[in-house]
Scaffold this motif. Structure first.
Motif, PDB file in Angstrom:
ATOM      1  N   ILE A 141      31.288  39.238  30.393  1.00 43.02           N
ATOM      2  CA  ILE A 141      31.658  39.494  31.801  1.00 43.02           C
ATOM      3  C   ILE A 141      32.185  40.920  31.946  1.00 43.02           C
ATOM      4  O   ILE A 141      31.817  41.644  32.868  1.00 43.02           O
ATOM      5  N   ARG A 142      33.031  41.327  30.997  1.00 44.19           N
ATOM      6  CA  ARG A 142      33.570  42.697  31.049  1.00 44.19           C
ATOM      7  C   ARG A 142      32.443  43.718  31.001  1.00 44.19           C
ATOM      8  O   ARG A 142      32.408  44.666  31.776  1.00 44.19           O
ATOM      9  N   LYS A 143      31.493  43.502  30.080  1.00 39.91           N
ATOM     10  CA  LYS A 143      30.373  44.453  29.939  1.00 39.91           C
ATOM     11  C   LYS A 143      29.525  44.511  31.199  1.00 39.91           C
ATOM     12  O   LYS A 143      29.023  45.563  31.576  1.00 39.91           O
ATOM     13  N   LYS A 144      29.358  43.367  31.846  1.00 37.59           N
ATOM     14  CA  LYS A 144      28.533  43.330  33.055  1.00 37.59           C
ATOM     15  C   LYS A 144      29.245  43.995  34.241  1.00 37.59           C
ATOM     16  O   LYS A 144      28.668  44.812  34.932  1.00 37.59           O
ATOM     17  N   VAL A 192      34.342  37.092  38.530  1.00 39.92           N
ATOM     18  CA  VAL A 192      34.647  36.747  37.135  1.00 39.92           C
ATOM     19  C   VAL A 192      34.559  35.232  36.964  1.00 39.92           C
ATOM     20  O   VAL A 192      33.930  34.734  36.023  1.00 39.92           O
ATOM     21  N   GLN A 193      35.162  34.495  37.896  1.00 43.55           N
ATOM     22  CA  GLN A 193      35.155  33.038  37.768  1.00 43.55           C
ATOM     23  C   GLN A 193      33.744  32.474  37.859  1.00 43.55           C
ATOM     24  O   GLN A 193      33.385  31.563  37.115  1.00 43.55           O
ATOM     25  N   GLY A 217      28.597  30.274  32.336  1.00 45.57           N
ATOM     26  CA  GLY A 217      28.512  30.203  30.879  1.00 45.57           C
ATOM     27  C   GLY A 217      28.750  31.518  30.150  1.00 45.57           C
ATOM     28  O   GLY A 217      28.639  31.582  28.927  1.00 45.57           O
ATOM     29  N   MET A 218      29.049  32.582  30.890  1.00 44.69           N
ATOM     30  CA  MET A 218      29.314  33.873  30.235  1.00 44.69           C
ATOM     31  C   MET A 218      30.710  33.888  29.623  1.00 44.69           C
ATOM     32  O   MET A 218      31.644  33.375  30.233  1.00 44.69           O
TER      33      MET A 218
END
Ligand SMILES: [Zn+2]
Length: 261
Positions: A231-234, A218-219, A225-226
């Motif tokens: 990030i959640r969707k990925k 996540v970090q 730049g996300m």
């Protein structure tokens, strides 16, 4: 309700369902100590059980309604002292304001008056360390039985690789708490929802590894730049009926947000 024994530990395991969702929760009794009281939804069966069990004290691992639903009854009728971490006292004195799905699933908790836990407690045959382990709940404690080397972890574990979190949970806090319990010398880990895990240390290590790798991912995506939504969707593209049922009180977004906070 299924009652089983493991050495001198008794476990009462309950399976509750709401539509297709099923949840298992257990209460434990050892050496005159009742650990958690179960949910109000199971009141009729739990009362029959608690009338037979000779408990001298009750410790609540945290204030959530699936752990504290019969506390008022135990206080009023059995007159046993009930202990909780100091941060949970106010929650228990007040009527719980629960979202609809939790009211339906577990039932409502009546207010009661708990006593503040110390760092150490004793029962007739055992000494126990009380370990403040926030992350799932601010008042959460794990209980370490020194003589047996058993860790009662409340809701710290539940499952090794969660794909979503509740809004009140925090990945960084859970990581700190998992590390904290791993400083104690235990193999057997006793979970309120997953039951008795003989290879408990391994289970806790697995969850710690998983959460640390999620945290790093996540970090690093954030640093590239996300935003948190992307990030959640990925990382967690799948949705689960529980997310909708809970109106997103339970959602992968809380994993991401608690890391980026
Ligand atoms: Zn809980």
């Amino acid at each position: 309700m299924k009652i089983t024994s493991f050495e001198d530990l008794k476990q009462a395991e309950m399976v509750l369902s709401f539509g297709k969702q099923k949840m298992t929760v257990s209460v434990f009794m050892i050496d005159g100590l009742l650990i958690d009281t179960g949910p109000a939804k199971m009141k009729a069966k739990l009362i029959l059980l608690f009338e037979q069990w000779d408990m001298k004290k009750v410790i609540l691992t945290h204030h959530h309604e699936d752990h504290t639903g019969l506390a008022y009854w135990l206080q009023e009728i059995k007159k046993v002292p009930i202990y909780i971490h100091e941060l949970g006292i106010k929650d228990c004195e007040n009527r719980a304001k629960l979202p609809f799905y939790r009211k339906v699933f577990w039932g409502e908790r009546e207010p009661f008056q708990p006593i503040e836990l110390n760092d150490m407690i004793t029962t007739d045959n055992y000494n126990w360390d009380v370990i403040h382990t926030p992350g799932h709940a601010h008042d959460h404690v794990a209980l370490f039985n020194q003589e047996k080397g058993w860790m009662f972890g409340g809701d710290l574990y539940i499952q090794p690789t969660p794909k979503s979190l509740f809004a009140f949970e925090s990945v960084p806090e859970i990581i700190t708490s998992l590390k904290k319990v791993l400083t104690y010398d235990f193999e057997t880990y006793i979970c309120s929802h997953a039951g008795i895990k003989i290879k408990g240390r391994q289970a806790i290590e697995k969850k710690l590894d998983y959460l640390e790798s999620i945290q790093q991912e996540v970090q690093s995506l954030y640093n590239q730049g996300m935003n948190s939504n992307a990030i959640r969707k990925k990382l967690f593209p799948k949705s689960h009926p529980m997310h909708y049922l809970s109106f997103f009180e339970n959602s992968p977004k809380h994993i991401v947000n608690s890391i980026l906070e």
